[in-house]
Scaffold this active site. Structure first.
Site, mmCIF file in Angstrom:
data_model
loop_
_atom_site.group_PDB
_atom_site.id
_atom_site.type_symbol
_atom_site.label_atom_id
_atom_site.label_comp_id
_atom_site.label_asym_id
_atom_site.label_seq_id
_atom_site.Cartn_x
_atom_site.Cartn_y
_atom_site.Cartn_z
ATOM 1 N N ASP A 44 0.840 -1.050 -0.044
ATOM 2 C CA ASP A 44 -0.068 0.060 -0.186
ATOM 3 C C ASP A 44 1.032 1.335 -0.009
ATOM 4 O O ASP A 44 1.817 1.342 0.982
ATOM 5 C CB ASP A 44 -1.011 -0.015 1.349
ATOM 6 C CG ASP A 44 -1.489 1.113 1.239
ATOM 7 O OD1 ASP A 44 -2.366 1.434 0.536
ATOM 8 O OD2 ASP A 44 -1.451 1.984 2.082
ATOM 9 N N TYR A 49 2.739 10.070 -0.599
ATOM 10 C CA TYR A 49 3.865 9.708 0.119
ATOM 11 C C TYR A 49 5.363 9.902 -0.515
ATOM 12 O O TYR A 49 6.148 9.732 -0.048
ATOM 13 C CB TYR A 49 3.749 8.011 0.342
ATOM 14 C CG TYR A 49 2.732 7.639 1.267
ATOM 15 C CD1 TYR A 49 1.703 8.377 1.727
ATOM 16 C CD2 TYR A 49 2.288 6.204 1.407
ATOM 17 C CE1 TYR A 49 0.791 8.213 2.596
ATOM 18 C CE2 TYR A 49 1.208 5.888 1.960
ATOM 19 C CZ TYR A 49 0.261 6.687 2.717
ATOM 20 O OH TYR A 49 -0.761 6.277 3.365
ATOM 21 N N LYS A 74 -3.116 5.603 -3.840
ATOM 22 C CA LYS A 74 -4.246 6.564 -3.519
ATOM 23 C C LYS A 74 -4.160 7.852 -4.116
ATOM 24 O O LYS A 74 -2.865 8.218 -4.432
ATOM 25 C CB LYS A 74 -4.181 6.898 -2.148
ATOM 26 C CG LYS A 74 -3.878 5.645 -0.976
ATOM 27 C CD LYS A 74 -3.921 6.072 0.383
ATOM 28 C CE LYS A 74 -3.538 4.855 1.172
ATOM 29 N NZ LYS A 74 -2.148 4.807 1.253
ATOM 30 N N HIS A 107 -7.746 9.192 -1.209
ATOM 31 C CA HIS A 107 -7.005 9.167 -0.201
ATOM 32 C C HIS A 107 -7.782 9.805 1.029
ATOM 33 O O HIS A 107 -7.676 9.383 1.997
ATOM 34 C CB HIS A 107 -5.698 9.835 -0.401
ATOM 35 C CG HIS A 107 -4.713 9.773 0.600
ATOM 36 N ND1 HIS A 107 -3.367 9.663 0.289
ATOM 37 C CD2 HIS A 107 -4.785 9.309 1.895
ATOM 38 C CE1 HIS A 107 -2.732 9.395 1.343
ATOM 39 N NE2 HIS A 107 -3.338 9.167 2.331
HETATM 40 N N1 LIG Z 1 -5.038 6.289 4.236
HETATM 41 C C1 LIG Z 1 -4.554 7.116 5.335
HETATM 42 O O1 LIG Z 1 -4.758 8.331 5.573
HETATM 43 C C2 LIG Z 1 -3.257 6.507 6.046
HETATM 44 C C3 LIG Z 1 -2.901 7.120 7.076
HETATM 45 C C4 LIG Z 1 -1.841 6.501 7.769
HETATM 46 C C5 LIG Z 1 -1.240 5.057 7.379
HETATM 47 N N2 LIG Z 1 -1.646 4.785 6.405
HETATM 48 C C6 LIG Z 1 -1.151 3.317 5.496
HETATM 49 O O2 LIG Z 1 -1.090 2.379 6.869
HETATM 50 C C7 LIG Z 1 0.111 1.931 6.812
HETATM 51 C C8 LIG Z 1 0.443 1.539 8.369
HETATM 52 O O3 LIG Z 1 0.241 2.700 9.141
HETATM 53 P P1 LIG Z 1 1.155 3.223 9.990
HETATM 54 O O4 LIG Z 1 2.505 3.412 9.439
HETATM 55 O O5 LIG Z 1 0.413 4.516 10.258
HETATM 56 O O6 LIG Z 1 1.173 2.662 11.538
HETATM 57 P P2 LIG Z 1 1.531 1.002 12.079
HETATM 58 O O7 LIG Z 1 1.901 0.270 10.796
HETATM 59 O O8 LIG Z 1 0.473 0.853 12.899
HETATM 60 O O9 LIG Z 1 2.973 1.630 12.773
HETATM 61 C C9 LIG Z 1 4.119 1.710 11.986
HETATM 62 C C10 LIG Z 1 5.028 2.164 13.232
HETATM 63 O O10 LIG Z 1 5.284 1.049 14.073
HETATM 64 C C11 LIG Z 1 6.649 0.605 14.166
HETATM 65 N N3 LIG Z 1 6.797 -0.699 13.906
HETATM 66 C C12 LIG Z 1 6.449 -1.672 12.855
HETATM 67 N N4 LIG Z 1 6.354 -2.982 13.347
HETATM 68 C C13 LIG Z 1 6.689 -2.941 14.541
HETATM 69 C C14 LIG Z 1 6.940 -3.864 15.504
HETATM 70 N N5 LIG Z 1 6.935 -5.483 14.970
HETATM 71 N N6 LIG Z 1 7.226 -3.670 16.855
HETATM 72 C C15 LIG Z 1 7.496 -2.509 17.237
HETATM 73 N N7 LIG Z 1 7.348 -1.429 16.411
HETATM 74 C C16 LIG Z 1 6.939 -1.675 14.981
HETATM 75 C C17 LIG Z 1 7.179 1.144 12.902
HETATM 76 O O11 LIG Z 1 8.669 1.460 13.043
HETATM 77 P P3 LIG Z 1 10.028 1.142 12.035
HETATM 78 O O12 LIG Z 1 9.450 1.269 10.610
HETATM 79 O O13 LIG Z 1 10.942 2.258 12.434
HETATM 80 O O14 LIG Z 1 10.179 -0.402 12.274
HETATM 81 C C18 LIG Z 1 6.515 2.256 12.762
HETATM 82 O O15 LIG Z 1 7.064 3.586 13.697
HETATM 83 C C19 LIG Z 1 1.035 3.174 6.597
HETATM 84 O O16 LIG Z 1 2.503 2.613 6.089
HETATM 85 C C20 LIG Z 1 0.201 3.333 5.247
HETATM 86 O O17 LIG Z 1 0.431 2.562 4.134
HETATM 87 C C21 LIG Z 1 -2.715 5.263 5.572
#
Ligand SMILES: NC(=O)c1ccc[n+]([C@@H]2O[C@H](COP(=O)([O-])OP(=O)(O)OC[C@H]3O[C@@H](n4cnc5c(N)ncnc54)[C@H](OP(=O)(O)O)[C@@H]3O)[C@@H](O)[C@H]2O)c1
Length: 296
Positions: A44, A49, A74, A107
């Site tokens: 995704d 981004y 998106k 988005h």
């Molecule tokens: N549509 C939208 O508006 C929207 C908004 C936000 C996100 N998204 C999408 O959703 C995806 C995921 O959401 P997100 O990035 O907000 O949050 P997430 O996946 O819940 O968390 C990411 C964070 O957690 C850390 N992490 C990952 N795996 C871990 C583990 N096993 N143990 C401890 N820490 C861990 C990562 O650090 P490191 O990378 O440093 O390891 C990063 O800081 C995004 O990448 C994007 O594709 C979409």
């Protein structure tokens, strides 16, 4: 290997994918290559981004066949409108280096006088779907009333609504609506990243440090991240955890070797605070949130 979720048009998508929000553009190819090596088959990304080209590069470097990977991106609000959104597809596909996208979504919703621009953007997604340029279409950050308007005025029910969902914001009302409409709930911040992103200020509570999640994790010899992902998957949601750390990338896809009990699922449900960590989607507008998306 991950299990799959079937979208409302019959297309299948892996239940556990890989997100790249905040992955620096120059690190994205390596991160995506690492994820594909670890077994992920769904990525995704988003025009906003600024790393779609890195995703395409990582895919090509991995040697995994294009047709074996489910690619989602998106359209940013600056590119909304019928013609602009048709062109947004060309920009995204060009940067990714592919002819067809598996899932293209809006988005953000738009509000007030700008709502019609988002509806025109969605009409363009319907055209791209009819023309076979994309295999499925959907939305992100739509609230119940945004979905109601869309369904009143457009023809194709979105395949997904990608929204904030994690143990501290379960988004229960919206999830019920998705179930009733046949829309897959795609969880962003599935690990609760928005509650602990480094550099975003202290939000007071991090899902990773939650005592209940920690206790359940110990009972299954799993990590808190794995327990959260397993909770989503068992409740039928699709997840896109983000990590640039190889050990975590591997950890986050290893969620099929244990099962949470009903009591454990309910204990995680009960952590819901009812308060989102991200911005309120009813405030999104094209002035404050403007961002130029470059050509491919
Ligand atoms: N549509 C939208 O508006 C929207 C908004 C936000 C996100 N998204 C999408 O959703 C995806 C995921 O959401 P997100 O990035 O907000 O949050 P997430 O996946 O819940 O968390 C990411 C964070 O957690 C850390 N992490 C990952 N795996 C871990 C583990 N096993 N143990 C401890 N820490 C861990 C990562 O650090 P490191 O990378 O440093 O390891 C990063 O800081 C995004 O990448 C994007 O594709 C979409």
């Amino acid at each position: 290997m991950t299990t799959t979720i079937t979208l409302n048009n019959g297309v299948t998508m892996p239940s556990v994918g890989y997100g790249v929000f905040q992955t620096p553009p120059d690190e994205t190819a390596t991160a995506v290559h690492t994820a594909l090596d670890a077994g992920y088959r769904m990525i995704d990304t988003a025009a906003a981004y600024a790393n779609e080209a890195g995703v395409g590069e990582g895919l090509r470097r991995s040697g995994v066949a294009r047709e074996d990977v489910f690619l989602e991106t998106k359209v940013w609000i600056t590119d909304y409108g019928y013609d602009a959104t048709l062109h947004a597809f060309d920009k995204a596909a060009g940067k990714l280096g592919v002819d067809q996208l598996d899932l293209l979504i809006l988005h953000q919703p738009l509000n007030g006088d700008e709502e019609s621009i988002a509806l025109e953007a969605y009409r363009a997604l319907e055209t791209l779907l009819a023309d076979g340029k994309v295999r499925a279409i959907g939305v992100s950050n739509f609230l119940p009333h945004h979905l109601d308007r869309l369904l009143d005025l457009r023809d194709v029910v979105p395949a997904v609504n990608q929204v904030e969902i994690h143990p501290y914001f379960r988004n229960t009302e919206l999830l019920s609506k998705h179930d009733a409409l046949g829309i897959v709930s795609q969880a962003w911040s599935p690990l609760g990243g928005i509650t602990f992103y480094p550099g975003w200020g202290d939000k007071g509570r991090s899902t990773l440090d939650d005592a209940t999640i920690g206790e359940i994790a110990r009972a299954h010899d799993a990590t808190p991240a794995q327990v959260m992902l397993r909770w989503h998957v068992q409740q039928g949601r699709q997840v896109i955890p983000k990590s640039v750390t190889p050990a975590r990338i591997a950890e986050n896809i290893a969620v099929f070797g244990f099962e949470l009990s009903e009591r454990e699922l309910e204990a995680i449900d009960a952590l819901d605070t009812g308060t989102r960590g991200g911005p309120d989607p009813s405030t999104v507008n094209r002035t404050d949130w403007a961002r130029e998306i470059p050509e491919a």
